[in-house]
Scaffold this motif. Sequence first.
Motif: not given
Length: 126
Positions: A109-126
């Motif tokens: 659950s996202t609600r269980w966690y206290d801290y988050w990073g800013q995120g990193t984009q992953v793009t998978v091409s076919s």
Amino acid sequence: QVQLVESGGGLVQAGGSLTLSCAASGRTFTSYYMGWFRQAPGKEREFVAAISWGGGSTSYADSVKGRLTISRDNAKNTVYLQMKSPKPEDTAVYYCAAKSTQTIGVVRSTRWYDYWGQGTQVTVSS
């Protein structure tokens, strides 16, 4: 308090490999349960994987089981997400999350966690 910084995202071909890293600040990394989540455009943030304090216990979303591997190096205050044979449907922003706790909870659950990073984009091409 902990700060999380993700790295390693980018463009990868389907069937390739990519490893995401999440570096945590502070000196109490071993007190945090760690997780990876992802969010695709127009979709809610979803659970990907989680790992216990010492790394001895892991859990995965069914959609990634057998392809993505979570691990942690407590000496480096870093948690990793190794992506093997990614698919286009793995394309998303990947977030690292931390929970300061001594007991396991609802790790999916996202609600269980206290801290988050800013995120990193992953793009998978076919």
